[in-house]
Design an enzyme around this catalytic site. Structure first.
Site, PDB file in Angstrom:
ATOM      1  CE  LYS A  26      -2.241  -0.502   3.914  1.00 43.31           C
ATOM      2  NZ  LYS A  26      -1.612  -1.664   4.530  1.00 43.31           N
ATOM      3  NE  ARG A 101      -4.640  -0.704   9.366  1.00 38.96           N
ATOM      4  CZ  ARG A 101      -3.569  -0.055   8.912  1.00 38.96           C
ATOM      5  NH1 ARG A 101      -3.643   1.205   8.586  1.00 38.96           N
ATOM      6  NH2 ARG A 101      -2.433  -0.694   8.770  1.00 38.96           N
ATOM      7  NE  ARG A 140       7.161  -2.012   6.298  1.00 37.53           N
ATOM      8  CZ  ARG A 140       5.833  -1.938   6.334  1.00 37.53           C
ATOM      9  NH1 ARG A 140       5.138  -1.673   5.244  1.00 37.53           N
ATOM     10  NH2 ARG A 140       5.192  -2.161   7.466  1.00 37.53           N
ATOM     11  NE  ARG A 173       5.785   0.545  10.181  1.00 35.71           N
ATOM     12  CZ  ARG A 173       4.627   0.449   9.524  1.00 35.71           C
ATOM     13  NH1 ARG A 173       4.509   0.971   8.329  1.00 35.71           N
ATOM     14  NH2 ARG A 173       3.600  -0.154  10.074  1.00 35.71           N
ATOM     15  NE  ARG A 184       1.642  -3.931  11.477  1.00 40.39           N
ATOM     16  CZ  ARG A 184       2.735  -3.823  10.700  1.00 40.39           C
ATOM     17  NH1 ARG A 184       3.856  -4.426  11.051  1.00 40.39           N
ATOM     18  NH2 ARG A 184       2.676  -3.141   9.596  1.00 40.39           N
TER      19      ARG A 184
HETATM   20  P1  AMP Z   1       0.519   1.157   8.766  1.00 32.16           P
HETATM   21  O1  AMP Z   1       1.663   2.103   8.659  1.00 32.16           O
HETATM   22  O2  AMP Z   1      -0.604   1.478   7.828  1.00 32.16           O
HETATM   23  O3  AMP Z   1       0.956  -0.290   8.661  1.00 32.16           O
HETATM   24  O4  AMP Z   1      -0.081   1.336  10.251  1.00 32.16           O
HETATM   25  C1  AMP Z   1       0.713   1.095  11.381  1.00 32.16           C
HETATM   26  C2  AMP Z   1      -0.160   1.048  12.626  1.00 32.16           C
HETATM   27  O5  AMP Z   1      -0.843   2.309  12.785  1.00 32.16           O
HETATM   28  C3  AMP Z   1      -1.262   0.006  12.608  1.00 32.16           C
HETATM   29  O6  AMP Z   1      -0.814  -1.286  13.003  1.00 32.16           O
HETATM   30  C4  AMP Z   1      -2.251   0.601  13.612  1.00 32.16           C
HETATM   31  O7  AMP Z   1      -1.801   0.415  14.934  1.00 32.16           O
HETATM   32  C5  AMP Z   1      -2.153   2.097  13.310  1.00 32.16           C
HETATM   33  N1  AMP Z   1      -3.123   2.533  12.278  1.00 32.16           N
HETATM   34  C6  AMP Z   1      -2.843   3.036  11.042  1.00 32.16           C
HETATM   35  N2  AMP Z   1      -3.962   3.351  10.387  1.00 32.16           N
HETATM   36  C7  AMP Z   1      -4.987   3.022  11.215  1.00 32.16           C
HETATM   37  C8  AMP Z   1      -6.395   3.080  11.103  1.00 32.16           C
HETATM   38  N3  AMP Z   1      -6.994   3.540   9.987  1.00 32.16           N
HETATM   39  N4  AMP Z   1      -7.133   2.658  12.166  1.00 32.16           N
HETATM   40  C9  AMP Z   1      -6.558   2.213  13.298  1.00 32.16           C
HETATM   41  N5  AMP Z   1      -5.239   2.112  13.467  1.00 32.16           N
HETATM   42  C10 AMP Z   1      -4.432   2.510  12.440  1.00 32.16           C
END
Ligand code: AMP
Length: 233
Positions: A26, A101, A140, A173, A184
């Site tokens: 993404k 999400r 990553r 990360r 996740r």
């Molecule tokens: P990402 O960078 O998209 O993989 O997001 C990393 C983390 O941020 C996720 O595992 C969640 O803890 C939080 N997060 C990101 N976007 C959302 C969302 N739309 N709703 C809830 N938590 C989010």
């Protein structure tokens, strides 16, 4: 419509959403599409990580949630996205990476778009089989400064441990560890089917994310360009 200038011309603005499991590409694909279409991309993960890096008690709590792999509350994420869209939605639209999400977030987004007089989103779902994802995530690396994404196996930086764009030391990360990744995935699996169902009547496109990234990018561009042509017609 708090914070929105009523004279703002959103007639060509369209919100593009990326759905997909952690590691599905993404971030990489939305950054690529953003550059190609000349529209900004907003990652809720980046937004939350920036918030979590502050020196406050609530930031510490947020940092723990992120490190655990759990989702942040719908209200917190929705408020952050609403504030951002209402403050500065570019006239040609925006790409949302990692939002919504949950169905509650999708409903909230529809409400925000409705209030702004915008059409429903273009939904791009990167569907990737599970096996390669763990390897992809543990290898990553990201630039903490410009957020560029690299991969030790498939897309290493030509400057080794440093970002090609600005020379910042690349970092892993905190939530890209194997146990957090499993958590996740669980969160994603719970939310994904209801979200896909929610968007089934919308402008929804399932993209086979197991192919070469270049092929995926080309398909995404075709879909987005077609939609832009229709909007301009
Ligand atoms: P990402 O960078 O998209 O993989 O997001 C990393 C983390 O941020 C996720 O595992 C969640 O803890 C939080 N997060 C990101 N976007 C959302 C969302 N739309 N709703 C809830 N938590 C989010």
């Amino acid at each position: 419509m708090s914070g929105i200038s009523r004279n703002t011309n959103y007639s060509r603005a369209r919100v593009i959403l990326f759905l997909g499991a952690p590691g599905s590409g993404k971030g990489t694909q939305s950054a690529w599409l953003s550059a190609r279409l000349g529209i900004p991309s907003l990652s809720t993960g980046d937004l939350l990580r920036a918030e979590a890096s502050r020196n406050t008690l609530s930031a510490l709590k947020l940092r723990r949630t992120l490190a655990s792999g759990k989702l942040v509350s719908d209200s917190m994420v929705c408020n952050a996205v609403r504030t951002r869209l209402e403050r500065e939605l570019p006239s040609n639209g925006i790409i949302l990476d990692g939002f919504p999400r949950t169905v509650a977030q999708a409903e909230c987004l529809d409400q925000i778009l409705g209030q702004m007089g915008l059409p429903g989103p273009l939904v791009l779902h990167l569907d990737v089989s599970r096996e390669p994802l763990i390897r992809r995530l543990t290898s990553r690396r990201q630039c903490p400064s410009c957020k560029a994404i690299y991969n030790l196996i498939s897309r290493p930086s030509s400057k080794g441990d440093l970002c090609e764009n600005d020379g910042t030391a690349l970092a892993q990360r905190e939530d890209d560890t194997e146990s957090t990744i499993v958590r996740r995935f669980t969160e994603f699996d719970l939310a994904c089917a209801p979200l896909v169902e929610y968007y089934s009547a919308a402008d929804y496109h399932r993209i086979d994310g197991d192919r070469d990234p270049e092929l995926i990018s080309a398909e995404l561009l075709d879909i987005a360009a077609l939609q832009q042509e229709r909007a301009a017609a």
